[in-house]
Enzyme design. Structure first.
Site, PDB file in Angstrom:
ATOM      1  N   GLU A 118       0.853  -1.191   0.000  1.00 37.67           N
ATOM      2  CA  GLU A 118       0.000   0.000   0.000  1.00 37.67           C
ATOM      3  C   GLU A 118       0.883   1.234   0.000  1.00 37.67           C
ATOM      4  O   GLU A 118       1.982   1.192   0.544  1.00 37.67           O
ATOM      5  CB  GLU A 118      -0.841   0.038   1.293  1.00 37.67           C
ATOM      6  CG  GLU A 118      -1.701  -1.182   1.486  1.00 37.67           C
ATOM      7  CD  GLU A 118      -2.037  -1.456   2.955  1.00 37.67           C
ATOM      8  OE1 GLU A 118      -1.878  -0.574   3.797  1.00 37.67           O
ATOM      9  OE2 GLU A 118      -2.474  -2.585   3.220  1.00 37.67           O
ATOM     10  N   LYS A 120       2.182   4.562   1.592  1.00 34.75           N
ATOM     11  CA  LYS A 120       2.195   5.027   2.984  1.00 34.75           C
ATOM     12  C   LYS A 120       1.836   6.501   2.962  1.00 34.75           C
ATOM     13  O   LYS A 120       2.635   7.351   2.557  1.00 34.75           O
ATOM     14  CB  LYS A 120       3.567   4.813   3.601  1.00 34.75           C
ATOM     15  CG  LYS A 120       3.625   5.176   5.077  1.00 34.75           C
ATOM     16  CD  LYS A 120       4.951   4.723   5.679  1.00 34.75           C
ATOM     17  CE  LYS A 120       5.028   4.960   7.174  1.00 34.75           C
ATOM     18  NZ  LYS A 120       4.862   6.359   7.545  1.00 34.75           N
ATOM     19  N   ASP A 122       0.982  10.173   4.158  1.00 32.92           N
ATOM     20  CA  ASP A 122       1.528  11.034   5.196  1.00 32.92           C
ATOM     21  C   ASP A 122       0.386  11.810   5.850  1.00 32.92           C
ATOM     22  O   ASP A 122       0.059  12.922   5.458  1.00 32.92           O
ATOM     23  CB  ASP A 122       2.525  11.992   4.550  1.00 32.92           C
ATOM     24  CG  ASP A 122       3.597  12.400   5.520  1.00 32.92           C
ATOM     25  OD1 ASP A 122       3.568  11.913   6.675  1.00 32.92           O
ATOM     26  OD2 ASP A 122       4.456  13.209   5.149  1.00 32.92           O
ATOM     27  N   TYR A 233      -6.574   0.966   6.355  1.00 30.38           N
ATOM     28  CA  TYR A 233      -5.564  -0.025   5.977  1.00 30.38           C
ATOM     29  C   TYR A 233      -5.511  -1.237   6.902  1.00 30.38           C
ATOM     30  O   TYR A 233      -4.576  -2.018   6.826  1.00 30.38           O
ATOM     31  CB  TYR A 233      -4.187   0.620   5.840  1.00 30.38           C
ATOM     32  CG  TYR A 233      -3.709   1.405   7.046  1.00 30.38           C
ATOM     33  CD1 TYR A 233      -3.484   0.785   8.270  1.00 30.38           C
ATOM     34  CD2 TYR A 233      -3.485   2.771   6.941  1.00 30.38           C
ATOM     35  CE1 TYR A 233      -3.041   1.501   9.358  1.00 30.38           C
ATOM     36  CE2 TYR A 233      -3.037   3.505   8.031  1.00 30.38           C
ATOM     37  CZ  TYR A 233      -2.817   2.862   9.247  1.00 30.38           C
ATOM     38  OH  TYR A 233      -2.390   3.576  10.326  1.00 30.38           O
ATOM     39  N   LYS A 321      10.684   3.851   2.934  1.00 32.08           N
ATOM     40  CA  LYS A 321      10.443   5.296   2.874  1.00 32.08           C
ATOM     41  C   LYS A 321      11.085   5.913   1.635  1.00 32.08           C
ATOM     42  O   LYS A 321      12.154   5.502   1.204  1.00 32.08           O
ATOM     43  CB  LYS A 321      11.049   5.956   4.119  1.00 32.08           C
ATOM     44  CG  LYS A 321      10.483   5.417   5.419  1.00 32.08           C
ATOM     45  CD  LYS A 321       9.368   6.264   5.941  1.00 32.08           C
ATOM     46  CE  LYS A 321       9.931   7.453   6.673  1.00 32.08           C
ATOM     47  NZ  LYS A 321       8.851   8.300   7.214  1.00 32.08           N
ATOM     48  N   CYS A 415      14.213  48.806 -12.053  1.00 35.98           N
ATOM     49  CA  CYS A 415      14.708  47.511 -12.515  1.00 35.98           C
ATOM     50  C   CYS A 415      16.169  47.376 -12.085  1.00 35.98           C
ATOM     51  O   CYS A 415      16.987  48.245 -12.385  1.00 35.98           O
ATOM     52  CB  CYS A 415      14.584  47.427 -14.030  1.00 35.98           C
ATOM     53  SG  CYS A 415      15.434  46.005 -14.715  1.00 35.98           S
ATOM     54  N   CYS A 418      18.541  47.370 -15.500  1.00 38.40           N
ATOM     55  CA  CYS A 418      18.774  48.520 -16.377  1.00 38.40           C
ATOM     56  C   CYS A 418      18.449  49.849 -15.697  1.00 38.40           C
ATOM     57  O   CYS A 418      18.681  50.911 -16.287  1.00 38.40           O
ATOM     58  CB  CYS A 418      17.977  48.380 -17.669  1.00 38.40           C
ATOM     59  SG  CYS A 418      16.206  48.598 -17.437  1.00 38.40           S
ATOM     60  N   CYS A 433       9.518  45.844 -15.383  1.00 41.92           N
ATOM     61  CA  CYS A 433      10.441  46.862 -15.873  1.00 41.92           C
ATOM     62  C   CYS A 433       9.825  47.451 -17.133  1.00 41.92           C
ATOM     63  O   CYS A 433       9.389  46.716 -18.021  1.00 41.92           O
ATOM     64  CB  CYS A 433      11.771  46.198 -16.194  1.00 41.92           C
ATOM     65  SG  CYS A 433      12.851  47.191 -17.221  1.00 41.92           S
ATOM     66  N   CYS A 438      15.778  46.671 -21.895  1.00 39.97           N
ATOM     67  CA  CYS A 438      16.435  46.132 -20.704  1.00 39.97           C
ATOM     68  C   CYS A 438      17.213  44.864 -21.072  1.00 39.97           C
ATOM     69  O   CYS A 438      16.640  43.917 -21.610  1.00 39.97           O
ATOM     70  CB  CYS A 438      15.381  45.821 -19.647  1.00 39.97           C
ATOM     71  SG  CYS A 438      16.047  44.944 -18.230  1.00 39.97           S
TER      72      CYS A 438
HETATM   73  S1  IVH Z   1       0.163  -0.181   8.861  1.00 44.82           S
HETATM   74  C1  IVH Z   1       1.097  -2.612  12.349  1.00 44.82           C
HETATM   75  N1  IVH Z   1      -0.385   0.898   6.544  1.00 44.82           N
HETATM   76  O1  IVH Z   1       2.485   4.782   9.138  1.00 44.82           O
HETATM   77  C2  IVH Z   1       0.824  -1.808  11.167  1.00 44.82           C
HETATM   78  N2  IVH Z   1       0.455   2.304   8.269  1.00 44.82           N
HETATM   79  O2  IVH Z   1       4.784   3.859  11.242  1.00 44.82           O
HETATM   80  C3  IVH Z   1       0.707  -0.380  11.480  1.00 44.82           C
HETATM   81  N3  IVH Z   1       0.639   4.646   7.635  1.00 44.82           N
HETATM   82  O3  IVH Z   1       1.198   5.125  12.342  1.00 44.82           O
HETATM   83  C4  IVH Z   1       0.473   0.542  10.412  1.00 44.82           C
HETATM   84  N4  IVH Z   1      -0.125   4.437   5.594  1.00 44.82           N
HETATM   85  O4  IVH Z   1       0.071   6.387  10.490  1.00 44.82           O
HETATM   86  C5  IVH Z   1       0.076   1.105   7.787  1.00 44.82           C
HETATM   87  N5  IVH Z   1      -0.956   1.720   4.451  1.00 44.82           N
HETATM   88  C6  IVH Z   1      -0.497   1.931   5.693  1.00 44.82           C
HETATM   89  C7  IVH Z   1      -0.121   3.209   6.156  1.00 44.82           C
HETATM   90  C8  IVH Z   1       0.356   3.353   7.449  1.00 44.82           C
HETATM   91  C9  IVH Z   1       0.332   5.285   6.504  1.00 44.82           C
HETATM   92  C10 IVH Z   1       1.214   5.292   8.853  1.00 44.82           C
HETATM   93  C11 IVH Z   1       0.404   5.095  10.083  1.00 44.82           C
HETATM   94  C12 IVH Z   1       1.309   4.496  11.120  1.00 44.82           C
HETATM   95  C13 IVH Z   1       2.661   4.713  10.540  1.00 44.82           C
HETATM   96  C14 IVH Z   1       3.527   3.517  10.850  1.00 44.82           C
END
Ligand code: IVH
Length: 698
Positions: A118, A120, A122, A233, A321, A415, A418, A433, A438
């Site tokens: 999946e 991740k 933010d 998730y 990451k 400017c 010039c 300008c 220029c």
């Molecule tokens: S799984 C045990 N899946 O990442 C599994 N986390 O450091 C726990 N996060 O606090 C999390 N997308 O805020 C999982 N597809 C995803 C995620 C996800 C974002 C964040 C979540 C968690 C942190 C884990």
């Protein structure tokens, strides 16, 4: 008079709630509305007014809670029944491979283990508690054991189901704890910060802070306005849904009405995880929300159980990451850059900082208003963001770090190149300008003139142009064609040979299409697209020079601003003189015919899915090919457009997952007949095609 226990009212209110929940899910979660927004609003208004009249009928899972409710004094805390763990982190393919090895060793297997992966996101991790199919509690992760109760706030998020759908009548546990990430889209974040800038409120440094700040409002009516979203998730205990894998759990959650990221990939081998990492990293800039990596989870619950967890982290999952797109650095100076149109753009010079592999030492500050609103001063520590090819930008000043020595910046009145007056027209954000002589403008103009999409003069780059202008060998683009080897050979980093090459390249560029010639002139609001349109509409440059605004405005693809700008340009004697000198100096403009012309859709690949109403598939194919396009049978990263007719197949989902532009029949038609600028707006259009996907993928 009706009473609150009047069965008619109770019936009406429960009908409204059911319908509103259903339409909410269709609109926000599966992106497939069946009523108009106005109808939805009318039903919501009716519900709100009934509830206002009979407060005893108000219920916590009424869709009316989406607008928020009375503020709290503070957040209660809540212990999670199962801790909300965090993830092991890796940063490279090698990190994933060693994780995969640990997993297989832990399980004692040689064969590949399958993962579900999946993006991740933010954002902010949350837990949603459903009792008897109704959302009763929502909390933040907190320290993993105890979080804060933010139930009222979470109820305002349209993509969070208040009541579970259960069309297939699965047996549902009386208690279900669902986990996911609440976030704000890139567009939502920008809108929010723009709004705050206008109200002189502190800005959020990034989308995650904006989401967290919005979730931690004691007044849920504020949260309701923040356009938060969710992707779920997981669940707190694998057994809850009577499925035996993570992929199945996600699929089931989707059926219950939760929003699952369409970019989830189910049951793939370690090798495929590596490909997934690259694929998602490649999509990153085009996704409508911020991600900071991907998560790979061992798919089978049985394996997850065998592997177990350390005190805080499961051994069956890893986050890989990506590089951060934002860093903190210091503004060491603010300088003015003068562009082709004379616009004075303030540029922040920064202490060099590496962002996602590129050293950034400058960031645009756009204009005076932007500096004032963000209150950027020389000496400030700032958050700088760089994404893809976009020019780095200062997101926010860390005002807490100021010590009083920071210097505010004011736009100069003259400017800096010039010395001519710099003026800001009333309805414009930019300061310009006023001098057309220029040198900064002249240089930028010549750079544009020689650039790839214009005269495409090989070897005539910025450094050479600067020297030629500074030494007064040339003062306009018309002078380029008078250059000789003698003019060039004594420039820095030039010699006899490269001077000869450049003279040859200049000569070779003389024959040019009308479209490129027009573009090269650098008329404001006339980009490549408008230049192409004009070249089809007019026989020659003389015709364009003679056209009035009215005539130009009538042309499809030429807006009023471009029309006015063209006539304005052609009225100025010095511009006409340049055109005349170019023509007498040997520039030869040719008009493109169908044979020598690059077709408008050359190099573009289409995939068709579903049935089209107005044409057969083979007719559609023929039309696409007639304008240079290619029709392929399956969707891949190389696909440019997917055309979706009625009852489209899985190709549509694939297109969504890959962020490919999706056209309906009308859009295809206008693209083929050249009546819109789809090709030009493609990048801008992308995020919209990225709405929530359906569940087939999981
Ligand atoms: S799984 C045990 N899946 O990442 C599994 N986390 O450091 C726990 N996060 O606090 C999390 N997308 O805020 C999982 N597809 C995803 C995620 C996800 C974002 C964040 C979540 C968690 C942190 C884990």
């Amino acid at each position: 008079m009706n009473r609150a226990d009047d069965p008619k009212i109770i019936e009406r209110i429960s009908w409204l709630r059911r319908e509103l929940n259903r339409h909410n899910h269709r609109y926000f979660v599966i992106d497939d509305p069946v009523i108009s927004d106005a109808e939805y609003d009318r039903m919501m208004q009716e519900l709100i007014s009934i509830e206002a009249q009979w407060p005893e009928l108000v219920s916590p899972d009424s869709p009316s809670v989406r607008v928020g409710s009375a503020p709290l004094d503070r957040f209660e805390t809540l212990a999670h029944r199962y801790p909300m763990m965090s993830l092991d982190k890796g940063f490279s393919e090698a990190d994933f491979f060693s994780f995969d090895e640990r997993v297989r060793k832990g399980l004692g297997v040689e064969n590949p283990v399958l993962y579900t992966t999946e993006p991740k996101i933010d954002g902010v991790a949350v837990e949603l508690v459903y009792k008897g199919g109704r959302l009763t509690l929502a909390s933040t992760r907190g320290d993993g054991d105890t979080g804060e109760m933010i139930t009222e706030n979470v109820r305002t998020i349209s993509t969070v189901p208040l009541v579970l759908e259960n069309p297939m009548d699965f047996s549902l546990p009386s208690l279900l704890e669902v986990r996911g990430e609440i976030f704000i889209s890139k567009a939502g974040f920008k809108r929010l910060n723009d709004e705050r800038m206008g109200q002189d409120l502190p800005l959020f440094a990034n989308a995650r802070n904006a989401a967290a700040g919005s979730l931690r409002q004691l007044d849920s009516r504020i949260t309701a306005q923040r356009q938060l979203e969710i992707y779920v998730y997981g669940i707190s205990e694998p057994a809850a849904l009577e499925v035996d894998s993570h992929a199945d759990a996600l699929a089931r959650l989707g059926q219950l009405g939760f929003r699952i990221n369409p970019l989830v990939r189910c049951r793939i081998t370690g090798e495929a995880v590596i490909a997934y990492i690259h694929e998602i990293n490649g999509l990153r800039d085009r996704l409508p929300y911020e991600i900071d990596g991907i998560v790979a989870k061992v798919d089978r619950f049985f394996f997850q159980e065998l592997l177990g967890a350390t005190s805080r982290r499961p051994r069956w999952a890893i986050a890989i990451k990506f590089e951060a797109t934002q860093e903190v650095t210091r503004v060491i100076d603010i300088q003015i850059q003068v562009g082709r149109t004379g616009a004075l753009t303030p540029v922040a010079h920064l202490e060099p900082v590496s962002i996602a592999g590129v050293t950034v030492s400058r960031a645009t500050l756009h204009n005076q208003d932007e500096i004032r609103k963000k209150d950027v001063r020389v000496g400030d520590r700032v958050f700088v963001r760089r994404a893809g090819d976009v020019i780095p930008e200062i997101v926010k000043v860390i005002t807490e770090d100021r010590n009083g020595s920071e210097r505010p910046f004011d736009m100069p009145r003259n400017c800096p190149v010039c010395g001519s007056e710099a003026v800001r027209l009333e309805d414009e954000a930019v300061t310009r300008c006023v001098s057309i002589a220029c040198p900064a403008q002249v240089k930028a103009n010549i750079r544009h003139f020689a650039s790839k999409s214009a005269f495409d003069i090989d070897g005539l780059g910025e450094k050479i142009i600067n020297q030629l202008v500074d030494r007064q060998r040339i003062s306009s683009c018309a002078d380029i064609f008078t250059l000789t080897v003698d003019d060039l050979k004594d420039l820095d980093r030039m010699g006899e040979k490269s001077a000869q090459n450049l003279v040859q390249a200049i000569a070779a560029s003389r024959r040019i299409s009308l479209a490129r010639f027009l573009y090269a002139l650098g008329i404001r609001h006339v980009g490549e697209y408008a230049a192409g349109v004009l070249s089809e509409e007019f026989e020659s440059i003389d015709d364009i020079m003679a056209a009035d605004t009215e005539r130009l405005e009538k042309i499809d693809g030429i807006g009023p601003r471009a029309a006015a700008s063209i006539t304005d340009f052609m009225r100025q004697e010095q511009n006409l003189a340049i055109i005349r000198r170019l023509l007498s100096g040997g520039v030869e403009i040719y008009r493109e015919t169908t044979e020598n012309k690059e077709l408008p859709l050359s190099g573009k690949t289409f995939v068709l899915t579903g049935t089209l109403d107005s044409m057969t598939r083979s007719a559609a194919k023929a039309r696409i090919e007639a304008v240079g396009g290619k029709v392929a049978g399956s969707v891949s990263k190389k696909t440019d457009y997917v055309v979706a007719g009625d009852s489209p197949g899985s190709k549509l989902d694939q297109a969504r997952a890959l962020g490919i532009v999706i056209l309906d029949e009308d859009q295809l038609d206008s693209l083929l007949s050249g009546t819109n600028s789809f090709l030009q707006t493609r990048q801008a259009d992308l995020p919209d095609t990225y709405r929530a996907g359906r569940q087939e993928e999981v």
